[in-house]
Motif scaffolding. Structure first.
Motif, PDB file in Angstrom:
ATOM      1  N   UNK A  57      33.251  61.486  68.958  1.00  0.00           N
ATOM      2  CA  UNK A  57      33.229  60.267  68.194  1.00  0.00           C
ATOM      3  C   UNK A  57      33.662  60.676  66.659  1.00  0.00           C
ATOM      4  N   UNK A  58      33.266  61.693  66.264  1.00  0.00           N
ATOM      5  CA  UNK A  58      33.440  62.367  64.846  1.00  0.00           C
ATOM      6  C   UNK A  58      35.016  62.440  64.530  1.00  0.00           C
ATOM      7  N   UNK A  59      35.497  63.018  65.673  1.00  0.00           N
ATOM      8  CA  UNK A  59      37.011  63.470  65.746  1.00  0.00           C
ATOM      9  C   UNK A  59      37.800  62.138  65.632  1.00  0.00           C
ATOM     10  N   UNK A  60      37.453  60.988  66.331  1.00  0.00           N
ATOM     11  CA  UNK A  60      38.308  59.772  66.713  1.00  0.00           C
ATOM     12  C   UNK A  60      38.165  59.031  65.417  1.00  0.00           C
ATOM     13  N   UNK A  61      37.092  59.090  64.446  1.00  0.00           N
ATOM     14  CA  UNK A  61      36.833  58.310  63.404  1.00  0.00           C
ATOM     15  C   UNK A  61      37.678  58.912  62.376  1.00  0.00           C
ATOM     16  N   UNK A  62      37.658  60.270  62.146  1.00  0.00           N
ATOM     17  CA  UNK A  62      38.412  60.803  61.071  1.00  0.00           C
ATOM     18  C   UNK A  62      39.847  60.613  61.455  1.00  0.00           C
ATOM     19  N   UNK A  63      40.498  60.832  62.705  1.00  0.00           N
ATOM     20  CA  UNK A  63      41.497  60.625  62.813  1.00  0.00           C
ATOM     21  C   UNK A  63      42.315  59.186  62.733  1.00  0.00           C
ATOM     22  N   UNK A  64      41.247  58.177  62.687  1.00  0.00           N
ATOM     23  CA  UNK A  64      41.700  56.778  62.393  1.00  0.00           C
ATOM     24  C   UNK A  64      41.273  56.155  61.129  1.00  0.00           C
ATOM     25  N   UNK A  65      40.918  57.330  60.100  1.00  0.00           N
ATOM     26  CA  UNK A  65      40.523  56.673  58.916  1.00  0.00           C
ATOM     27  C   UNK A  65      41.476  56.427  57.876  1.00  0.00           C
ATOM     28  N   UNK A  66      42.437  57.042  57.749  1.00  0.00           N
ATOM     29  CA  UNK A  66      43.541  56.671  57.027  1.00  0.00           C
ATOM     30  C   UNK A  66      44.080  55.216  57.311  1.00  0.00           C
ATOM     31  N   UNK A  67      44.330  54.461  56.627  1.00  0.00           N
ATOM     32  CA  UNK A  67      44.790  52.959  56.826  1.00  0.00           C
ATOM     33  C   UNK A  67      46.286  53.375  57.624  1.00  0.00           C
ATOM     34  N   UNK A  68      46.620  52.265  58.667  1.00  0.00           N
ATOM     35  CA  UNK A  68      47.702  52.542  59.521  1.00  0.00           C
ATOM     36  C   UNK A  68      49.050  52.200  58.556  1.00  0.00           C
ATOM     37  N   UNK A  69      50.164  53.176  58.880  1.00  0.00           N
ATOM     38  CA  UNK A  69      51.157  53.218  58.167  1.00  0.00           C
ATOM     39  C   UNK A  69      52.276  52.616  59.035  1.00  0.00           C
ATOM     40  N   UNK A  70      51.814  51.776  60.032  1.00  0.00           N
ATOM     41  CA  UNK A  70      53.007  51.061  60.734  1.00  0.00           C
ATOM     42  C   UNK A  70      53.972  50.295  60.066  1.00  0.00           C
ATOM     43  N   UNK A  71      53.417  49.672  59.014  1.00  0.00           N
ATOM     44  CA  UNK A  71      54.283  48.772  58.148  1.00  0.00           C
ATOM     45  C   UNK A  71      55.127  49.267  57.523  1.00  0.00           C
ATOM     46  N   UNK A  72      55.212  50.881  57.243  1.00  0.00           N
ATOM     47  CA  UNK A  72      56.314  51.387  56.753  1.00  0.00           C
ATOM     48  C   UNK A  72      57.505  51.560  57.787  1.00  0.00           C
ATOM     49  N   UNK A  73      57.238  51.971  58.936  1.00  0.00           N
ATOM     50  CA  UNK A  73      58.310  52.076  59.885  1.00  0.00           C
ATOM     51  C   UNK A  73      58.859  50.737  60.255  1.00  0.00           C
ATOM     52  N   UNK A  74      58.189  49.605  60.124  1.00  0.00           N
ATOM     53  CA  UNK A  74      58.607  48.432  60.305  1.00  0.00           C
ATOM     54  C   UNK A  74      59.756  47.893  59.002  1.00  0.00           C
ATOM     55  N   UNK A  75      59.137  48.158  57.876  1.00  0.00           N
ATOM     56  CA  UNK A  75      59.861  47.890  56.907  1.00  0.00           C
ATOM     57  C   UNK A  75      61.079  48.478  56.746  1.00  0.00           C
ATOM     58  N   UNK A  76      61.054  50.016  57.163  1.00  0.00           N
ATOM     59  CA  UNK A  76      62.175  50.602  57.116  1.00  0.00           C
ATOM     60  C   UNK A  76      63.602  50.003  58.100  1.00  0.00           C
ATOM     61  N   UNK A  77      63.008  49.625  59.179  1.00  0.00           N
ATOM     62  CA  UNK A  77      63.820  48.837  60.194  1.00  0.00           C
ATOM     63  C   UNK A  77      64.505  47.544  59.505  1.00  0.00           C
ATOM     64  N   UNK A  78      63.818  46.666  59.103  1.00  0.00           N
ATOM     65  CA  UNK A  78      63.993  45.404  58.577  1.00  0.00           C
ATOM     66  C   UNK A  78      65.000  45.645  57.394  1.00  0.00           C
ATOM     67  N   UNK A  79      64.699  46.672  56.268  1.00  0.00           N
ATOM     68  CA  UNK A  79      65.567  47.036  55.346  1.00  0.00           C
ATOM     69  C   UNK A  79      66.833  47.492  55.471  1.00  0.00           C
ATOM     70  N   UNK A  80      66.941  48.422  56.676  1.00  0.00           N
ATOM     71  CA  UNK A  80      68.159  48.695  57.014  1.00  0.00           C
ATOM     72  C   UNK A  80      68.963  47.412  57.555  1.00  0.00           C
ATOM     73  N   UNK A  81      68.492  46.558  58.328  1.00  0.00           N
ATOM     74  CA  UNK A  81      69.218  45.766  58.780  1.00  0.00           C
ATOM     75  C   UNK A  81      69.717  44.415  57.649  1.00  0.00           C
ATOM     76  N   UNK A  82      68.678  44.262  56.683  1.00  0.00           N
ATOM     77  CA  UNK A  82      69.030  43.466  55.517  1.00  0.00           C
ATOM     78  C   UNK A  82      69.922  44.091  54.624  1.00  0.00           C
ATOM     79  N   UNK A  83      69.888  45.461  54.585  1.00  0.00           N
ATOM     80  CA  UNK A  83      71.031  46.218  53.733  1.00  0.00           C
ATOM     81  C   UNK A  83      72.514  45.877  54.415  1.00  0.00           C
TER      82      UNK A  83
END
Length: 244
Positions: A57-83
């Protein structure tokens, strides 16, 4: 959920309500008006039934404690298309983004629409960057002012989470800089005759936004920027002024 699927542990509604109350108490005792993700650390002491479940349980909580960075990958994809879309339009207008050199109204509307989308993405990235910086600050402060977590526990959490949070923050900053530069490339700040070249350089750099440059390369980039951008606007950029 994790407790049911991995631990084989059913968490009752009553226990979840008690956990939620504890999180609110943790936030209040640290002077915060709302629960922060850092408070979730306390759940490692509440959601297990058998001692052998604690470590997982502790390992799961710590592994997921940092805010999800999925928005970065999505933004990269969108930025490349817009560029890519921006480059196509800018080549049609011969770099004109204001209409002063005869660009068609339809093309100018397309450029305005692209800039609007870029600003939306930039705003989301800025919010995510702020969230990560706040998260890093809370992690840094974990061992000093958190009355619910022991010193040893806080040190262990910091060692596991802080490098991940810093790396995520750095990545967001790089993508945010990309978005900001692309916005600048589509405004009168950039000269018409080099606009297409600037976007092409950005599209090339998007293949690896995390590339590290030498001091010499960074110096060359600065000289190139001074040639492309107007002096007053570049000075604002160097001083960290948010132009948009």
């Amino acid at each position: 959920n994790f407790s049911t699927d991995t631990l084989g542990q059913y968490v009752s509604d009553r226990r979840l309500i008690k956990a939620a109350r504890l999180l609110r108490v943790s936030a209040a005792t640290h002077g915060r008006k709302q629960v922060d993700i850092i408070d979730v650390l306390l759940l490692q002491h509440m959601l297990w039934t058998y001692p052998q479940q604690k470590d997982a349980l502790r390992e799961f909580i710590i592994d997921n404690l940092t805010p999800n960075n999925d928005i970065v990958d999505q933004s990269k994809f969108l930025l490349q298309g817009l560029a890519a879309e921006a480059l196509t339009v800018v080549k049609k207008t011969m770099g004109d983004v204001t209409g002063e050199s005869g660009a068609r109204e339809d093309d100018l509307d397309t450029i305005k629409s692209i800039v609007s989308e870029l600003r939306e993405i930039k705003g989301l990235l800025e919010q995510h960057s702020d969230d990560l910086e706040r998260h890093i600050a809370l992690l840094d402060d974990l061992g000093h002012n958190n009355i619910w977590i022991t010193s040893d526990e806080s040190q262990s959490v910091k060692q596991a989470c802080l490098p991940l949070a810093v790396t995520a923050s750095t990545t967001v900053s790089e993508v945010l800089n990309y978005a900001t530069t692309l916005i600048l490339a589509l405004t009168p700040v950039t000269d018409d005759d080099v606009r297409s070249s600037v976007i092409e350089v950005l599209m090339g750099s998007s293949e690896d936004i995390n590339t590290m440059f030498s001091d010499e390369e960074l110096h060359m980039s600065l000289k190139e920027a001074k040639r492309i951008f107007k002096g007053d606007e570049l000075k604002k950029m160097e001083e960290g002024t948010n132009l948009y």
